[in-house]
Enzyme design. Sequence first.
Site, PDB file in Angstrom:
ATOM      1  N   GLU A   1       0.853  -1.199   0.000  1.00 48.54           N
ATOM      2  CA  GLU A   1       0.000   0.000   0.000  1.00 48.54           C
ATOM      3  C   GLU A   1       0.882   1.239   0.000  1.00 48.54           C
ATOM      4  O   GLU A   1       1.860   1.314   0.747  1.00 48.54           O
ATOM      5  CB  GLU A   1      -0.885   0.090   1.253  1.00 48.54           C
ATOM      6  CG  GLU A   1      -2.038  -0.860   1.354  1.00 48.54           C
ATOM      7  CD  GLU A   1      -2.865  -0.596   2.618  1.00 48.54           C
ATOM      8  OE1 GLU A   1      -2.697   0.478   3.239  1.00 48.54           O
ATOM      9  OE2 GLU A   1      -3.662  -1.478   2.976  1.00 48.54           O
TER      10      GLU A   1
ATOM     11  N   GLU B   1     -13.537   5.376  -0.921  1.00 45.09           N
ATOM     12  CA  GLU B   1     -14.416   4.554  -0.081  1.00 45.09           C
ATOM     13  C   GLU B   1     -15.063   5.454   0.976  1.00 45.09           C
ATOM     14  O   GLU B   1     -14.438   5.783   1.992  1.00 45.09           O
ATOM     15  CB  GLU B   1     -13.614   3.435   0.584  1.00 45.09           C
ATOM     16  CG  GLU B   1     -12.986   2.455  -0.405  1.00 45.09           C
ATOM     17  CD  GLU B   1     -12.166   1.405   0.295  1.00 45.09           C
ATOM     18  OE1 GLU B   1     -12.745   0.441   0.822  1.00 45.09           O
ATOM     19  OE2 GLU B   1     -10.922   1.554   0.329  1.00 45.09           O
TER      20      GLU B   1
ATOM     21  N   LYS C   1     -15.395   4.721   5.080  1.00 40.96           N
ATOM     22  CA  LYS C   1     -14.249   4.634   5.970  1.00 40.96           C
ATOM     23  C   LYS C   1     -14.187   5.876   6.859  1.00 40.96           C
ATOM     24  O   LYS C   1     -14.825   6.894   6.591  1.00 40.96           O
ATOM     25  CB  LYS C   1     -12.957   4.491   5.164  1.00 40.96           C
ATOM     26  CG  LYS C   1     -12.942   3.256   4.260  1.00 40.96           C
ATOM     27  CD  LYS C   1     -11.580   2.948   3.712  1.00 40.96           C
ATOM     28  CE  LYS C   1     -10.711   2.296   4.751  1.00 40.96           C
ATOM     29  NZ  LYS C   1      -9.432   1.817   4.204  1.00 40.96           N
TER      30      LYS C   1
ATOM     31  N   GLU D   1      -9.424   9.103   5.354  1.00 44.65           N
ATOM     32  CA  GLU D   1      -9.410   7.754   4.778  1.00 44.65           C
ATOM     33  C   GLU D   1     -10.328   7.614   3.565  1.00 44.65           C
ATOM     34  O   GLU D   1     -10.213   6.653   2.806  1.00 44.65           O
ATOM     35  CB  GLU D   1      -9.831   6.735   5.843  1.00 44.65           C
ATOM     36  CG  GLU D   1      -8.796   6.505   6.932  1.00 44.65           C
ATOM     37  CD  GLU D   1      -8.154   5.139   6.826  1.00 44.65           C
ATOM     38  OE1 GLU D   1      -8.229   4.531   5.747  1.00 44.65           O
ATOM     39  OE2 GLU D   1      -7.594   4.688   7.827  1.00 44.65           O
TER      40      GLU D   1
END
Length: 332
Positions: free
Chosen positions: A256, A305, A308, A313
């Site tokens: 990541e 997303e 999150k 995030e």
Amino acid sequence: MVIQGLITLIFCVPIQKNADAQTGVCYGILGSNLPAPPDVVSLFKQYGIGSVRVYNGDLRVLQALSGSQVSVMVGVPNKDIPAIGKNPAAAQAWVQTNIRGFPGVNFKYIVVGNEINPSDPASASIAPFVGPAMANNYIAVSGSSIKVSTAVSTGLLGQSYPPSAGAFREDLAGYIGPIIDFLKTHSTLFLNTYPYLAYARDPGHISLEYALFTSPSAVVIDGPYQYQNLFDAILDAFYVALGKYRAPNVDIVVSETGWPTTGGLGATVDNARIFNNNLVKHAHGGTPRTTGKFIEAYIFDVIDEDQKSPELEKHWGVFYPNRQPKYPISFS
């Protein structure tokens, strides 16, 4: 991606035959408005994305990836690790369901857990089972080319500056040692590393240019090695730390990395464009300690997303939920 402990698409790119020579993406599914998995896989094909990290054996995602030739890194959720670590039959059952159940998927890696840290109360009870779960999964996929490992955060380092001083935390030796012993003969280390987070927490000492790969000259001189970017410094600190565990030949895959487009200091679309494009270009040159060796890396995240938290995030996606790119990027 977990925001904690840190040291400190040019479009229509043709798909290369060697997916290992491309930068991949992480495909998270914690969003309320995400496109259907087949549409996401079509996005991979459209933009020449040859490898992807998925965080669990989601049925819809794996079905969509079947037959795509996209190289897949699939995760064992943290909550499943104790059972798999205790019981080889549980590992066989997990592999049967999530790997052998999808013969059309090009599995490359199994990631046993994400950022497990024995000093973190949220994962302390899981940590003792990571090594045994890796071993049990390795046996369960015996006969295949799939590699088994775990993804760690930079928080496992006790020393990181300069890179030649890189060392794992002494208080975590009982956790880290068995994992590295396994990797010496069986696999590679997966590392989640975010220069953005280091910069955002300490902009007084870490410049934006050093974090974005745009520094015009060396920022850190460490013996014969010169560092123009924080990404290289972090990786080489880990390579040095591995060497101190007599594992100098264990490779590192960056499982990541990325840059957010809003939600924090320096989190802009333009900075995300600069970081991720420079990452792709830089990956072909290696670090100062691994000159010329391709760095396999996965950009977090393919699509925002919105479920999150905290707010930061939610904004790491390269694409919007409507599958439109936020900025031009090439993955090859």
